[in-house]
Design an enzyme around this catalytic site. Structure first.
Site, PDB file in Angstrom:
ATOM      1  N   HIS A 181      -3.317  -2.850   1.979  1.00  0.00           N
ATOM      2  CA  HIS A 181      -3.237  -1.427   1.642  1.00  0.00           C
ATOM      3  C   HIS A 181      -4.102  -0.590   2.589  1.00  0.00           C
ATOM      4  O   HIS A 181      -3.624   0.388   3.190  1.00  0.00           O
ATOM      5  CB  HIS A 181      -3.687  -1.242   0.190  1.00  0.00           C
ATOM      6  CG  HIS A 181      -3.588   0.164  -0.310  1.00  0.00           C
ATOM      7  ND1 HIS A 181      -2.550   0.608  -1.099  1.00  0.00           N
ATOM      8  CD2 HIS A 181      -4.411   1.247  -0.142  1.00  0.00           C
ATOM      9  CE1 HIS A 181      -2.715   1.892  -1.381  1.00  0.00           C
ATOM     10  NE2 HIS A 181      -3.848   2.292  -0.823  1.00  0.00           N
ATOM     11  N   GLU A 182      -5.361  -0.978   2.730  1.00  0.00           N
ATOM     12  CA  GLU A 182      -6.275  -0.185   3.567  1.00  0.00           C
ATOM     13  C   GLU A 182      -5.888  -0.261   5.041  1.00  0.00           C
ATOM     14  O   GLU A 182      -6.072   0.704   5.788  1.00  0.00           O
ATOM     15  CB  GLU A 182      -7.727  -0.641   3.357  1.00  0.00           C
ATOM     16  CG  GLU A 182      -8.245  -0.445   1.938  1.00  0.00           C
ATOM     17  CD  GLU A 182      -8.095   0.990   1.425  1.00  0.00           C
ATOM     18  OE1 GLU A 182      -8.206   1.937   2.221  1.00  0.00           O
ATOM     19  OE2 GLU A 182      -7.844   1.156   0.213  1.00  0.00           O
ATOM     20  N   HIS A 185      -3.392   2.487   5.736  1.00  0.00           N
ATOM     21  CA  HIS A 185      -4.043   3.779   6.021  1.00  0.00           C
ATOM     22  C   HIS A 185      -4.608   3.796   7.437  1.00  0.00           C
ATOM     23  O   HIS A 185      -4.447   4.766   8.181  1.00  0.00           O
ATOM     24  CB  HIS A 185      -5.191   4.011   5.034  1.00  0.00           C
ATOM     25  CG  HIS A 185      -4.755   4.361   3.646  1.00  0.00           C
ATOM     26  ND1 HIS A 185      -3.863   5.376   3.379  1.00  0.00           N
ATOM     27  CD2 HIS A 185      -5.112   3.839   2.437  1.00  0.00           C
ATOM     28  CE1 HIS A 185      -3.684   5.458   2.060  1.00  0.00           C
ATOM     29  NE2 HIS A 185      -4.437   4.544   1.476  1.00  0.00           N
ATOM     30  N   HIS A 188      -2.001   4.005  10.189  1.00  0.00           N
ATOM     31  CA  HIS A 188      -1.465   5.368  10.221  1.00  0.00           C
ATOM     32  C   HIS A 188      -2.429   6.277  10.982  1.00  0.00           C
ATOM     33  O   HIS A 188      -2.026   7.059  11.859  1.00  0.00           O
ATOM     34  CB  HIS A 188      -1.266   5.861   8.780  1.00  0.00           C
ATOM     35  CG  HIS A 188      -0.351   7.031   8.652  1.00  0.00           C
ATOM     36  ND1 HIS A 188       0.051   7.542   7.430  1.00  0.00           N
ATOM     37  CD2 HIS A 188       0.256   7.825   9.583  1.00  0.00           C
ATOM     38  CE1 HIS A 188       0.850   8.573   7.627  1.00  0.00           C
ATOM     39  NE2 HIS A 188       0.987   8.770   8.921  1.00  0.00           N
TER      40      HIS A 188
END
Length: 389
Positions: A181-182, A185, A188
């Site tokens: 998940h991290e 981020h 991105h």
């Protein structure tokens, strides 16, 4: 221990109940502030003002609520399975979060997690995975708990820096999901900052959860493809279904609550504790009432949701998971063309309005189709779990 769950539920919500009038007054003040600014700036509603910041049509919000509402029978199908597996005559609100399958005991070391996540994200191409390895080699990640370190997990950094990730890694599958998940981020941020000038070198909240959730969904599909172990498959499916319930269904219910309290206040109705609790009860009946006893104490849950003071924020969790699921399906079925569109989206930052960036990636959030695709994935995982159980 069901008694502990019940006592905790009653202790938590009973405490908020004692402050119900104070918290209702505080929330009403927030809504009155929203109404003031909407009227001063000549917007038709508070919702229109909140969405105008990112050029999101009001129809996107309404479409989300309508589409999820149509699929509440699917949520009830999941709740029915939960009730059957837990062997409950009646399922209460405090039974919604207990795992319905026995947690597997396997340890997942940080090294294993890194290798698994890179393998799961190989679908996104060599450039993406090479950048991931570069991040590991250059120590983007502070992995383990240390004294004084904040809890949770975060991706940060600034324009001109590498991404920085704070983890509190625990050698289990949940921590591996958090890593994926991290990294979503951070990737991105990495692509945006390397391809966009400073004014466009960040991305909006509307798309912030897309890359992170997409990584989680790719990890889920990879793990399901790689394992035939029944207990492990059940644990992965349970993780996925709870993610959908908490993000797509629950956040949409919150979004519906926000819209209704603003609509009523705009028409001059006072937001009293009784009114807020009655409305919240009605919404819980709508979403959960088919298979769950709506305990009276759940009526006060609105008082403990901090996001309601960031008006019309939570719907973006639901649109984010919907966009991510739609993109995953395209990546898995189309391959390189879909990957190229997605990587272009990651590099785009704020160079265009978020809704238009997603359209270029292949997801039109003004249509119900991405939300339906997310719900189809939920149904697929639910069917697999039903079969295994």
């Amino acid at each position: 221990d069901r008694r502990v769950r019940k006592d905790a539920f009653e202790g938590l919500h009973g405490t908020f109940l004692k402050q119900r009038n104070t918290i209702a007054s505080t929330l009403a003040s927030q809504v009155r502030s929203d109404i003031f600014y909407a009227r001063q700036r000549n917007y038709a509603s508070c919702l229109e003002l909140a969405l105008a910041r990112y050029n999101i049509p009001v129809s996107v919000y309404d479409m989300l609520v309508d589409t999820v509402s149509e699929h509440i029978p699917l949520l009830n199908r999941y709740l029915k399975l939960r009730k059957r597996v837990l062997k409950l005559d009646e399922m209460h609100m405090y039974d919604l979060y207990v795992p319905i399958v026995e947690e597997t005991k396997e340890e997942v070391s940080y090294q294993q997690a890194r290798e698994t996540v890179v393998a799961a994200l190989a679908q996104l191409g060599e450039d993406y995975t090479n950048t991931l390895r570069q991040g590991f080699a250059q120590r983007w990640i502070d992995v383990y708990e240390t004294p004084g370190k904040r809890g949770g997990a975060y991706s940060g950094g600034a324009y001109g820096t590498q991404p920085f990730i704070l983890l509190n890694y625990q050698n289990n599958r949940d921590s591996m999901y958090t890593l994926a998940h991290e990294l979503g981020h951070s990737m991105h941020s990495f692509y945006t900052r390397n391809y966009q000038p400073y004014p466009y070198g960040d991305y909006t909240i509307f798309v912030a959860e897309v890359a992170s959730t997409l990584n989680e969904e790719l990890l889920t599909e990879y793990l399901l493809k790689k394992t035939t172990d029944r207990a492990l498959r059940l644990a992965i499916l349970n993780h996925s279904l709870e993610g959908f319930r908490g993000t797509l269904f629950r956040q949409t219910m919150f979004a519906e609550f926000e819209k209704q309290i603003h609509n009523r206040a705009e028409q001059g109705e006072p937001l009293t504790a009784d009114m807020l609790s009655a409305l919240y009860h009605t919404l819980n009946e709508k979403y959960y009432g088919g298979e769950t006893v709506i305990d009276e104490l759940i009526n006060i849950e609105w008082a403990r949701i901090p996001h309601f003071y960031s008006s019309f924020y939570v719907y973006q969790y639901a649109t984010g998971i919907s966009a991510a699921c739609a993109l995953v399906q395209q990546i898995l079925h189309e391959g390189k063309p879909a990957v190229d569109r997605y990587l272009k989206f990651l590099r785009s930052g704020s160079s265009d309005y978020s809704i238009d960036l997603l359209k270029k990636a292949g997801v039109d959030m003004t249509s119900p189709e991405p939300v339906r695709q997310a719900l189809q994935l939920f149904e697929s995982h639910l069917a697999q779990m039903e079969e295994l159980l």
